[in-house]
Design a protein around this motif. Structure first.
Motif, PDB file in Angstrom:
ATOM      1  N   LYS A 115       0.684  -1.423  -0.053  1.00 37.69           N
ATOM      2  CA  LYS A 115       0.008   0.143  -0.057  1.00 37.69           C
ATOM      3  C   LYS A 115       1.018   1.369  -0.039  1.00 37.69           C
ATOM      4  CE  LYS A 115      -4.164  -1.856   1.096  1.00 37.69           C
ATOM      5  NZ  LYS A 115      -5.745  -1.559   0.607  1.00 37.69           N
ATOM      6  N   LEU A 116       0.454   2.311  -0.802  1.00 40.13           N
ATOM      7  CA  LEU A 116       0.808   3.575  -0.703  1.00 40.13           C
ATOM      8  C   LEU A 116       0.824   4.263   0.698  1.00 40.13           C
ATOM      9  CD1 LEU A 116       2.554   5.896  -1.980  1.00 40.13           C
ATOM     10  CD2 LEU A 116       0.282   6.685  -2.917  1.00 40.13           C
ATOM     11  N   VAL A 117       1.796   4.574   1.506  1.00 40.01           N
ATOM     12  CA  VAL A 117       1.602   5.011   2.912  1.00 40.01           C
ATOM     13  C   VAL A 117       2.206   6.573   2.900  1.00 40.01           C
ATOM     14  CG1 VAL A 117       1.480   2.742   4.106  1.00 40.01           C
ATOM     15  CG2 VAL A 117       3.836   4.010   3.575  1.00 40.01           C
ATOM     16  N   ARG A 118       2.913   6.981   2.134  1.00 42.28           N
ATOM     17  CA  ARG A 118       3.412   8.501   2.601  1.00 42.28           C
ATOM     18  C   ARG A 118       3.789   8.816   0.982  1.00 42.28           C
ATOM     19  NH1 ARG A 118       6.100   5.640   6.341  1.00 42.28           N
ATOM     20  NH2 ARG A 118       8.079   5.470   5.333  1.00 42.28           N
ATOM     21  N   SER A 119       3.641  10.314   0.658  1.00 43.27           N
ATOM     22  CA  SER A 119       4.101  10.862  -0.539  1.00 43.27           C
ATOM     23  C   SER A 119       4.787  12.037  -0.156  1.00 43.27           C
ATOM     24  CB  SER A 119       3.255  11.084  -1.581  1.00 43.27           C
ATOM     25  OG  SER A 119       2.721   9.758  -2.085  1.00 43.27           O
ATOM     26  N   TYR A 120       5.780  12.417  -0.967  1.00 42.33           N
ATOM     27  CA  TYR A 120       6.402  13.870  -0.887  1.00 42.33           C
ATOM     28  C   TYR A 120       6.393  14.201  -2.330  1.00 42.33           C
ATOM     29  CZ  TYR A 120       9.764  17.906  -0.854  1.00 42.33           C
ATOM     30  OH  TYR A 120      10.201  19.087  -1.227  1.00 42.33           O
ATOM     31  N   VAL A 121       5.696  15.292  -2.678  1.00 40.04           N
ATOM     32  CA  VAL A 121       5.285  15.691  -4.074  1.00 40.04           C
ATOM     33  C   VAL A 121       6.074  17.018  -4.238  1.00 40.04           C
ATOM     34  CG1 VAL A 121       3.870  15.857  -5.922  1.00 40.04           C
ATOM     35  CG2 VAL A 121       3.453  14.338  -4.109  1.00 40.04           C
ATOM     36  N   GLU A 122       6.924  17.205  -5.310  1.00 35.00           N
ATOM     37  CA  GLU A 122       7.312  18.451  -5.928  1.00 35.00           C
ATOM     38  C   GLU A 122       6.763  18.461  -7.122  1.00 35.00           C
ATOM     39  OE1 GLU A 122       9.355  20.896  -4.991  1.00 35.00           O
ATOM     40  OE2 GLU A 122      10.276  20.054  -3.410  1.00 35.00           O
ATOM     41  N   ALA A 123       5.678  19.736  -7.482  1.00 35.26           N
ATOM     42  CA  ALA A 123       4.795  19.977  -8.109  1.00 35.26           C
ATOM     43  C   ALA A 123       5.340  20.851  -9.203  1.00 35.26           C
ATOM     44  CB  ALA A 123       3.318  20.277  -7.828  1.00 35.26           C
ATOM     45  N   GLY A 124       5.184  20.717 -10.567  1.00 34.57           N
ATOM     46  CA  GLY A 124       5.406  21.813 -11.497  1.00 34.57           C
ATOM     47  C   GLY A 124       6.784  21.971 -11.731  1.00 34.57           C
ATOM     48  N   VAL A 125       7.456  20.735 -11.718  1.00 34.72           N
ATOM     49  CA  VAL A 125       9.204  20.923 -12.077  1.00 34.72           C
ATOM     50  C   VAL A 125       9.146  20.927 -13.528  1.00 34.72           C
ATOM     51  CG1 VAL A 125      11.086  19.514 -12.025  1.00 34.72           C
ATOM     52  CG2 VAL A 125       9.503  19.363  -9.866  1.00 34.72           C
ATOM     53  N   LYS A 126      10.014  22.054 -14.020  1.00 36.51           N
ATOM     54  CA  LYS A 126      10.078  22.133 -15.522  1.00 36.51           C
ATOM     55  C   LYS A 126      11.067  21.006 -16.034  1.00 36.51           C
ATOM     56  CE  LYS A 126       9.030  26.369 -16.504  1.00 36.51           C
ATOM     57  NZ  LYS A 126       7.956  26.599 -17.530  1.00 36.51           N
ATOM     58  N   MET A 127      10.627  20.475 -17.010  1.00 37.37           N
ATOM     59  CA  MET A 127      10.948  19.231 -17.800  1.00 37.37           C
ATOM     60  C   MET A 127      12.034  19.776 -19.202  1.00 37.37           C
ATOM     61  SD  MET A 127       9.834  16.716 -16.283  1.00 37.37           S
ATOM     62  CE  MET A 127       9.969  15.256 -17.269  1.00 37.37           C
ATOM     63  N   ASP A 128      13.188  18.953 -19.074  1.00 43.99           N
ATOM     64  CA  ASP A 128      13.911  19.200 -20.476  1.00 43.99           C
ATOM     65  C   ASP A 128      13.450  18.024 -21.262  1.00 43.99           C
ATOM     66  OD1 ASP A 128      15.852  19.463 -22.344  1.00 43.99           O
ATOM     67  OD2 ASP A 128      17.433  19.915 -21.204  1.00 43.99           O
ATOM     68  N   GLN A 129      13.029  18.118 -22.218  1.00 48.22           N
ATOM     69  CA  GLN A 129      12.516  16.808 -22.882  1.00 48.22           C
ATOM     70  C   GLN A 129      13.682  16.194 -23.695  1.00 48.22           C
ATOM     71  OE1 GLN A 129       9.402  16.006 -23.041  1.00 48.22           O
ATOM     72  NE2 GLN A 129       8.810  17.715 -21.872  1.00 48.22           N
ATOM     73  N   ASN A 130      14.927  16.738 -23.627  1.00 46.79           N
ATOM     74  CA  ASN A 130      16.046  16.106 -24.459  1.00 46.79           C
ATOM     75  C   ASN A 130      17.133  15.551 -23.426  1.00 46.79           C
ATOM     76  OD1 ASN A 130      15.195  17.113 -26.900  1.00 46.79           O
ATOM     77  ND2 ASN A 130      15.980  19.137 -26.272  1.00 46.79           N
ATOM     78  N   GLN A 131      16.938  15.656 -22.111  1.00 48.60           N
ATOM     79  CA  GLN A 131      17.818  14.507 -21.242  1.00 48.60           C
ATOM     80  C   GLN A 131      17.099  14.069 -20.150  1.00 48.60           C
ATOM     81  OE1 GLN A 131      19.495  18.469 -19.571  1.00 48.60           O
ATOM     82  NE2 GLN A 131      20.220  17.257 -18.408  1.00 48.60           N
ATOM     83  N   ASN A 132      17.668  13.234 -19.542  1.00 45.38           N
ATOM     84  CA  ASN A 132      16.945  12.462 -18.343  1.00 45.38           C
ATOM     85  C   ASN A 132      16.835  13.484 -17.201  1.00 45.38           C
ATOM     86  OD1 ASN A 132      16.628  10.129 -19.762  1.00 45.38           O
ATOM     87  ND2 ASN A 132      18.788   9.314 -19.219  1.00 45.38           N
ATOM     88  N   MET A 133      15.818  13.165 -16.286  1.00 44.24           N
ATOM     89  CA  MET A 133      15.324  13.806 -15.300  1.00 44.24           C
ATOM     90  C   MET A 133      16.628  13.779 -14.373  1.00 44.24           C
ATOM     91  SD  MET A 133      12.984  15.802 -13.060  1.00 44.24           S
ATOM     92  CE  MET A 133      11.854  15.691 -14.207  1.00 44.24           C
ATOM     93  N   PHE A 134      16.966  12.568 -13.992  1.00 45.87           N
ATOM     94  CA  PHE A 134      18.265  12.356 -12.999  1.00 45.87           C
ATOM     95  C   PHE A 134      19.445  11.737 -13.955  1.00 45.87           C
ATOM     96  CE2 PHE A 134      14.816  12.347 -10.023  1.00 45.87           C
ATOM     97  CZ  PHE A 134      15.418  11.757  -8.842  1.00 45.87           C
TER      98      PHE A 134
END
Length: 141
Positions: A115-134
């Motif tokens: 079950k999902l018990v906890r979340s931390y959410v960063e909303a509205g993060v700008k995405m660079d479509q040409n590279q991996n997020m991490f």
């Protein structure tokens, strides 16, 4: 059930906008914190979460949009808990949005189910479509 198998089921329910399925995968003791693009902090629990999923799923279905979900990382936290870091955005009219929400979701295995018990959410993060997020850190470069 192995965590990665469950996680795929969780993401499949999400990508289908299945509130019935997803709500069964969220603990009734769920707690979350979301940070908006302007830095506002919102803390909420199970009921508010289900309402948020309902609104998000309704928007995706009515606008004939498509979820873009990516597992950025997973890691075991404790014997009975694992975390998944998930990037979530949508395509509207075939075009990806410029932002995503990054979910740091903690899942607990209890009584034979995850079950999902906890979340931390960063909303509205700008995405660079040409590279991996991490990007990978390479000390040799």
């Amino acid at each position: 059930m192995e965590f990665h198998t469950f996680l795929q089921q969780f993401l499949n329910a999400w990508s289908r906008s299945s509130l019935d399925e997803l709500s069964e995968m969220i603990s009734h003791t769920y707690q979350a914190r979301e940070i908006t693009p302007n830095g506002e902090i919102s803390d909420f629990g199970y009921e508010e979460s289900i309402e948020g999923w309902k609104q998000g799923f309704q928007f995706v279905q009515e606008s004939k949009s498509e979820w873009m979900l990516e597992i950025l990382s997973t890691l075991p936290l404790r014997e009975d808990e694992s975390m998944a870091i998930i990037s979530a955005s949508i395509k509207v009219d075939g075009k990806p949005m410029e932002t995503a929400n990054i979910f740091f979701d903690t899942f607990r295995h209890s009584d034979g189910e995850w079950k999902l018990v906890r979340s931390y959410v960063e909303a509205g993060v700008k995405m660079d479509q040409n590279q991996n997020m991490f990007s990978k850190f390479n000390p040799m470069s």
